[in-house]
Each structure stands twice: as structure tokens, then as C-alpha cells.
Design an enzyme around this catalytic site. Sequence first.
Site, PDB file in Angstrom:
ATOM      1  N   ASN A   1       0.812  -1.209   0.000  1.00  0.00           N
ATOM      2  CA  ASN A   1       0.000   0.000   0.000  1.00  0.00           C
ATOM      3  C   ASN A   1       0.850   1.265   0.000  1.00  0.00           C
ATOM      4  O   ASN A   1       1.695   1.436   0.877  1.00  0.00           O
ATOM      5  CB  ASN A   1      -0.898  -0.002   1.241  1.00  0.00           C
ATOM      6  CG  ASN A   1      -1.803   1.209   1.316  1.00  0.00           C
ATOM      7  OD1 ASN A   1      -2.571   1.460   0.401  1.00  0.00           O
ATOM      8  ND2 ASN A   1      -1.701   1.965   2.400  1.00  0.00           N
ATOM      9  N   GLU A   2       0.627   2.129  -0.972  1.00  0.00           N
ATOM     10  CA  GLU A   2       1.188   3.494  -0.991  1.00  0.00           C
ATOM     11  C   GLU A   2       2.702   3.504  -0.812  1.00  0.00           C
ATOM     12  O   GLU A   2       3.237   4.354  -0.117  1.00  0.00           O
ATOM     13  CB  GLU A   2       0.509   4.347   0.106  1.00  0.00           C
ATOM     14  CG  GLU A   2      -0.970   4.534  -0.138  1.00  0.00           C
ATOM     15  CD  GLU A   2      -1.708   5.225   1.003  1.00  0.00           C
ATOM     16  OE1 GLU A   2      -1.299   5.073   2.162  1.00  0.00           O
ATOM     17  OE2 GLU A   2      -2.705   5.904   0.722  1.00  0.00           O
ATOM     18  N   LEU A   3       3.375   2.542  -1.438  1.00  0.00           N
ATOM     19  CA  LEU A   3       4.824   2.472  -1.253  1.00  0.00           C
ATOM     20  C   LEU A   3       5.527   3.485  -2.146  1.00  0.00           C
ATOM     21  O   LEU A   3       6.295   4.317  -1.675  1.00  0.00           O
ATOM     22  CB  LEU A   3       5.312   1.052  -1.538  1.00  0.00           C
ATOM     23  CG  LEU A   3       4.683  -0.028  -0.631  1.00  0.00           C
ATOM     24  CD1 LEU A   3       5.071  -1.416  -1.102  1.00  0.00           C
ATOM     25  CD2 LEU A   3       5.079   0.187   0.822  1.00  0.00           C
TER      26      LEU A   3
ATOM     27  N   ASP B   1      -4.212   8.350  -5.885  1.00  0.00           N
ATOM     28  CA  ASP B   1      -4.570   8.117  -4.489  1.00  0.00           C
ATOM     29  C   ASP B   1      -4.636   9.531  -3.917  1.00  0.00           C
ATOM     30  O   ASP B   1      -3.642  10.240  -3.883  1.00  0.00           O
ATOM     31  CB  ASP B   1      -3.428   7.287  -3.874  1.00  0.00           C
ATOM     32  CG  ASP B   1      -3.553   7.050  -2.382  1.00  0.00           C
ATOM     33  OD1 ASP B   1      -4.249   7.796  -1.699  1.00  0.00           O
ATOM     34  OD2 ASP B   1      -2.892   6.114  -1.884  1.00  0.00           O
TER      35      ASP B   1
END
Length: 931
Positions: free
Chosen positions: A479-481, A562
Site C-alpha cells: 500500500n502506498e509504497l 490516491d
Amino acid sequence: MHWSSNFWLALLPATIGLGRAHHVVDLAGDGWTVSSEALNISVPGKLPSHVHLDLLAAKVIGDPYYGLNDFNQRWVCNDNWTYTSHPLQNLLKNATSSWLVFNGLDTFTTIEVCGQVVGTTDNQFRQYTFDVSQALRDCKDLPTLALNFGSAPKIADAIANNPESEVWPNGPQLVYEFPNRWFIRKEQSDFGWDWGPAFAPAGPWKDASMVQFAQNDGIFVLNTDLDIYRQGQINYLPPDQSQPWVVNASIDFIGDLPKDASMHIELTELHTGKVMHSASLNNISISGRTITGSCTVNPDAPKLWWPLGLGQQDLYNATITVQAKDQRELAQVEKRTGFRTIFLNQLNITDEQLAQGIAPGANWHFEVNGREFYAKGSNFIPPDAFWPRVTEERMQQLFNAVVAGNQNMLRVWASGAYLPDFIYDIADQAGVLLWSEFEFGDALYPTDKAFLENVAAEVKYNVRRVNHHPSLALWAGGNELESLELPLVRAASPQNYSYYVGQYEKLFISTILPLVYENSRSISYMPSSTGNGYLYVNLSAPVPMAERYDNVTSGHYYSDTDHYNYDSSVAFDFGSYPVGRFANEFGYHSMPSLQTWQQAVSPEDLHFNSSTIVLRNHHYPPGGPQTDNFTNPLKGMGEMTIAVERYYPVPHKNDSLEQFSAWCHATQLFQADMYKSEIIFNRRGSGLPERQLGSLYWQLEDIWQAPTWAGIEYDGRWKVLHYVARDVYQPIIVSPFWNYTTGDLSVWVTSDLWEEAKGTVNLTWVDMTGNPIAENAGTTQIQQFSVGGLNTTKIYETNTPKLSIPDNRNAVLILSMTADGYMPNSQNKTTFTHREKATVVWPNEISLVDPKIELARGSDGLTFTLEAKGGVALYTWLDYPAGVVGYFDDNVFTLVPGEKKTVRFTVQKDDTNGKWADGVTVRSLWDQTTD
Ligand SMILES: *[C@@H]1O[C@H](CO)[C@@H](O)[C@H](O)[C@H]1NC(C)=O
Ligand SMILES: *[C@@H]1O[C@H](CO)[C@@H](O)[C@H](O)[C@H]1NC(C)=O
Ligand SMILES: *[C@@H]1O[C@H](CO)[C@@H](O)[C@H](O)[C@H]1NC(C)=O
Ligand SMILES: *[C@@H]1O[C@H](CO)[C@@H](O)[C@H](O)[C@H]1NC(C)=O
Ligand SMILES: *[C@@H]1O[C@H](CO)[C@@H](O)[C@H](O)[C@H]1NC(C)=O
Ligand SMILES: *[C@@H]1O[C@H](CO)[C@@H](O)[C@H](O)[C@H]1NC(C)=O
């Protein structure tokens, strides 16, 4: 009593008769004891379970979800707990070998057989097997098992304090409550997240068994990888739909397999039982504890599986048999599967696409069976802090709501747990694609050898386990790396940035990507939930996927977005939303309903800023294990309050419970309107240069009762959001786009059908009493339109100051669309309708009148007919009492005097014996303002 039992004589012939020379003792069920020596507690336990659940059942603790128990019960996870089995009665006495098989232990476990340590575990997500043959022989009495669980928060801290452990700069390592989650392979949100509690539970969370072999050539199946793809398919390239299907079956086992074993497969249509294909598998290979074989299936023989709304969900029953040379059956596996290709297209935009008006850059969309489609859905988080109480019934209920909500894709967020097969099974049947992720998020992770090996085992097991499900849509690394972590580490430590990028690539590209590709030809992989996509893939390079990062050109679009912005002043500013190819996260939090709060909070705490309510709001998270700091949660409460005050009538009710309920509802109205605004913006992008093909909002459902981004509350009750999302996720929608700064107003029709649809939109201006505005305010009342497949068309455009509206506060534009078109893969023409409204002031500026809504109950007890007798009802909201879960087939709509609207309630669960219907109420925006 000595443990030699005569069970063995009774059982052996039966197992041999089936051709399977093994004996399985299921360890699931009651009869366990959970104890802590240090705390002097010992209670009955079960398997699967978590310590909290067994303590709750034994009444040692109260409901962990009640009040501030999230904080008060911290002592449970700060201690060690032991699960001890009852003496195992029905084991074979003289097995040639005996194995313990655990499908999940959470997380740090030391396993003993009759007091002898036989193994340890340190990964919640792996399947573990231990050879306990000798330990069993050494038992002096009937064998017993002990599973000793260490405290995960303490062990994570101990690893962090080890001088050899990696130390990262401050910034990228997001701490919610307990620190150091990145060192351990346990559900990351168990240590807190901004929508959930931090229980860090321990226990045998999945089933387990003792497997014994009585002779030498038996095998027991641990895991099966069934991979179905088009011949020649390569994970990162579009499959050729004319090619035959390849069915590759690969079985992991324990036991001894004869070297000349063979495999056979039979594929039958699930509904008719008709055999579609039956064949011996070719290219049999046995490597270690895995046997693999494959066959091809005629390209047109299977009926295709399609996601919801795009066709049928045809499924097949695959029966795979492993046979000895003498035809003796050694093992049989049954998997329900489907035939489809699903591909995440991240290839560069082609000249042909440029010629169609698509902006340059790269694609970022899904293709199912070779067809582009619009992905409509949301993000799925762990539905409970305690997985053992997530039942099939609850998940079926949730997926019924997903289907009713017109959602064809969920992103299974990366820092919970890999979903059990039964949830994929439900999704297979429902036609809901599950974009799946490995359990990493919002942190940098270790890359030492031991950690990478642990991750590799986890990845391999889970990729193989779920690969046969047609609902599986994608694997993402975490997630959201790339979008969040790498910028944070660059800001925190610019001098070491390239080192950290190297670490990130080592884990999420060099380690995980080859493991996905080796175990699945059918699924695409990307390292981070959000990023800029890749430049190229080169499987022989040390980093096999070269990420684009900042190799970008402005005005080009590359990837998914995002987006969060808690400055509510721009909540409805379309110019503030990101433009990309796909939106995988966006949102804003809201309060759950009064009925849901009442499940978890005592009556005296039911007001907006009570300590209990505020401390249950984990946006923003405390940032550490402290339990009494109001600073961060109050910020989140403030964001909701300010958003309501900016745009909606502020409740002023004398009754404090009504006041609280009206405030909760108001936060939901804002949330739903804001999501609607982003969803229609995203969907309109399907016909604009960005060719935007997906909208997954944050988040589908709740893990507990608290203020969060969810559209569905913990027990299944729909917030305003889920109704609104359902409405704007219909195939064809009519949407107003109002620029509140310039007064420009345009109306668009957007369709995600695959063929052109034609229809009309009625645009009718009325005042708040429901009377038409003279000359329709200068607007042509009927607009004809045709809208292409996966496209949008502007049907009306004006500047509202130029319209003849006598009073902006007393005007509503009612949009009513009817269109004819074909659902994808359907020969039958369908009529689509959609209603929408627009105002040219904010809801709190409208001159509301009492709509005097009349509610009539149908004789079937399930339908409700509404009529507004006094004026236009905005945000008409049907509400139902506690004790029942379900949903109305329409809600939060505009009701104009002179029309009657009948709404039906679908009951999902009823504990009231049908009495709930008497408690159904209706309100609208008007009621928010009155006492
Ligand atoms: C197991 O023990 C039984 C008697 O209890 C004996 O008949 C049988 O041969 C033994 N089997 C093996 C595999 O040792
Ligand atoms: C708790 O468990 C951990 C790991 O399993 C172990 O290292 C530790 O010694 C145990 N503590 C006690 C008090 O038993
Ligand atoms: C699948 O097929 C096997 C035999 O091939 C049969 O025993 C089983 O009942 C079938 N399962 C379903 C769900 O149809
Ligand atoms: C895609 O375009 C980029 C330039 O943006 C280029 O560097 C890359 O090699 C291209 N990839 C492929 C597979 O052609
Ligand atoms: C461009 O892409 C390459 C390959 O991933 C990467 O090494 C490099 O850092 C990127 N450049 C920028 C400016 O992001
Ligand atoms: C409370 O939380 C805020 C925000 O994280 C922090 O700045 C402050 O130091 C905390 N107060 C205490 C007493 O820990």
C-alpha cells in the site's frame, strides 16, 4: 490411560479403501484450554480462535469493541498465552510418519507435543508443517499439544531493539498505535490504523490438523495452484484471446509420492454437471514436495467468466486426481474455478490510441477477456479485528451489498490479511473482481535474508492458494509504497534516497515479482498500489521491472491516483481532483449512525465530542500507544464539523440524542456528496483524454463502530455513501458539474456500456414548493443524446447567472434520464433511467420548506410509499431501527410534490420478528434544521 487406542483398527481399512493412506485428525473445535501462567488465567478455548475471543466467551473480558476497551484491554496482547489441547484420542498408534499442519498461527508460536518443542513460527500468513513422528512416539500418555503464543507488540519491540536490525529515518515509518509493525509478518493494522483499533490479537486463527501416514506411499495435499491462461500468455502483456487455454495444476503435499505418479483432470460445468473436459495431464514433474502437470483446452470450449454487469459468472468444478502407476488414487482435489483472462494494461499509449484522442503517457486499466471496462468499486479492509469470527454468512451479506451497490471490483487493501478462500468463492459467484495485495503498507521493510525468505514463503503459499479464483484480478506489492513512502524517505533522508529505493526494489520487485510470475501466468503484478507505472519489464535484469518514477512529461498521464484532501473548502472543486487513468483511493471520513453507536457506546457518551466518541476516532491516529491524548482525534472530529458547517444546515435540536443523530447524519451527507462528486468526475474521464477507467473509493466497510471512511457500518448498515455510490455506479448516469466560482453549469451523460446508447434527459427547474420556474429558467427542457460505449457526452451547458432564475436559493434543477442500450454480452435491449438534481447554492443556503412527507406502509411489510405534500424534499432519507440489517432499493433521493415513490426494503438479517417495519421513519434536509 495409555494412548494406544483401537481406533486405528477401525480407521485404517476405511482410509485404505478410499485409496488415501493417511489419517487426518482435525484439531478444530472446542476442547482447548487457553491460559496465562503470569496472569493466573485459564479458560476453555477453541481452534480456530484468538485469545480475546476465548476470554470474551469465558466472560473474563467484556466486548472488546465496547467503549474504550480498545485501550483498556491492552494487557491481553502484552502477555503470552498458551493453547493446550485435550488429550488426542484418535491417533494412529504406529504411523510411519505424523505431521502437524497449521493453516495459520498468529503469529509467534512455540509448538510442543507432550512437552517437547517441535517447531516455532513467526509469520501469520504462512502454512506450517512439522514432522512430529518422533515426538509422538516419545509421548508417555495420550498426546497433547501446546501452542505458546508470544506477545507480538513485545516481540516487535525486541526485534527493533536488536542492534543488527535496520534503522530507518523518521517519517516513512507510519506509527498508528503500537510501533515496529514492519519487523513482523502479522496483519499490519493489528497495531492500529486510522480507521481501526489496535488489539494485536494472538491465537491459532486458522484450522489445523494432525496428518498421519500408515504406509509409505500416501500423500496429503497442502495447497493447490490451479493456473488457467491462454497459451503463450505472459503476465505483463495482453493475452491472445484466440489461443487455447492452458490448465496447469500443481499440488503441494506431504508424504511419499511414487516417481511414476500421474495426474488427471476433469472439468465439469458447475450448474449442469456436464463434463467440459477430461484428460490426463502432460509434462508431469515432481520437484520436492510438488507435483505439476498441464493440459490444453479448446479455446472456445469453456463458457467465459465475466465480472458483474459484463456477462455471466460461469464456473467449473475442477477435479484433479493424482494416481499411482496401478491407477490407485493417491489424492484428489476439487477446486471451483472459471475461465477468464484479466490483465492490467500499463503499456505505453500507442499511436492508434493517440489518434483516438487519448492523451500520451501510459495506459493503466484492466482488461477482462480482452475487453476494456470501467472498474467501479471500493477498498476492502479487514471486516473484523478478529478474523475467526468473520463468518461466511456475514461475508455473503457484505458481498450482496457490494453487488446491490453496482460494484464490480474491490481492492483488498495491503495491510490486513490475505483473504480466506471462502471470500474469493463468494466473489467468484458474485462477479466481484478482487485486486489483491501483499501485506505491506505505509512503511519501509527489512531486506535481510531471513526476512526475505520468510516473505518468499508467504508470497508463494498465498499466490498458489488463491490463483484458481476467477475473481482474482491483480497482485500488488503493498500500500502506498511508491506514491507515499518513497517521497517521505526522500524528504527525510535525501542523501540515502537511492539506497532506500534499492531496498524497496529488492523486496517488492526483485523478490516478489518473480515469485508471482513463477506461480501464476494469469495475473499481473505491480509493486505498489499507487505509482507511475513501469518503463519496461526485463525478467533477466536484477530489478526485473524498471519503474518510471519521475521519468514523466507534464500533460501526459501514466497511472492510478490516491487522493485525500481534508481541506473541505475544496471538497467540491473539480479542479482540485487529480486527473489520472484510474482512481484507487479517495475519500473523507464520517460518523456512523446512531443505531451503530448504540452498539458500542453507553447512553451518556452519545454526544458528538464525548471522550469515548473522540477517542474512538483514530483519524488522526495517536502515533503511539498512548490512550488519552485528544489532540489528533479532535483534529479529525473538527474536519467533519467544519465540512458540515460549510455546506449543510447545522442541526439545532433540543433533544441531545436527536441532536447527536442529526449531526452523525449530516457528516454522512457531506461524505456522500463529496464521493459522488469525485466518482462522476472520474467516470466522465472515460470519455476525456485521460481515458480514466476506474473508481475505487476508500472504503467499503468498517472494522468496528467508529468514525471512518466506510460506506457500510460494522454490522452491515448502509451509510448514505453506499446508497449514493450505488446510484452513480449505475451503467448510464446523468451528472451536473457546477463550478461554484464561475457559475458554469454543465450536464453530462456517462455510460460504461460497450455499445452506443440513445436517450433523452428532461431538465426541469422547479422552486422549493415544487412549482415550475417560469420558462424553465431559459433552459430547453428535453435534450436528446447518444453516448458511445465507455464514453461521455455533454448534453447541456450554461452559466447560471445568465439563466432567468428569480432566486438562486429557491431553485432546483431536476434531471431525469431515460436511455436504451445493451448490457455487455447481452442481446436484450435494456431501458436505463437515472435521476439527479442540481442546485446553484449550497444545501445550507437553500430556502427549505417543510416537504410534509407522507409515509405509507405496504401490506407486504417491505414496501414504503412516500409523497411530499408540502414542497421539494431534498436528501429524503428512510431510516430503520436497530435489530434488522438490510437496505432500501433507493434512498437519499429528491422527492418533488405530485410524485409518489415506492421503495422496497431487502432484509439481510432480522432479529425483530418483522417488527422493524413499524420503526421505519423518513426525514429530509428540512428535518435537519428543525427541532
Ligand atoms: C501397526 O500395528 C498393527 C498392530 O497394532 C500391525 O498389525 C501393523 O502391521 C502395524 N503397521 C505398521 C505400518 O507398522
Ligand atoms: C513469551 O514468549 C516469547 C516468545 O514466544 C518468549 O521469548 C518469552 O520468553 C515468553 N515469556 C514468558 C514470560 O514466558
Ligand atoms: C465436482 O465434481 C466431483 C467429481 O468430479 C463431484 O464429486 C463433486 O460433487 C462436484 N462438486 C460440485 C460442487 O459440483
Ligand atoms: C515506454 O515509454 C518510455 C518513455 O516514456 C520508454 O522509456 C519506455 O522504454 C517505453 N516502454 C516500452 C516497453 O516501450
Ligand atoms: C527513471 O527510471 C529509472 C528506471 O527505473 C530510474 O532508475 C530513475 O531513477 C528514473 N529517473 C527519475 C528522474 O525518476
Ligand atoms: C498529544 O499528541 C500530539 C499530536 O501527536 C503531540 O504533539 C503531543 O505531544 C501529545 N501530548 C502528549 C502529552 O503526549
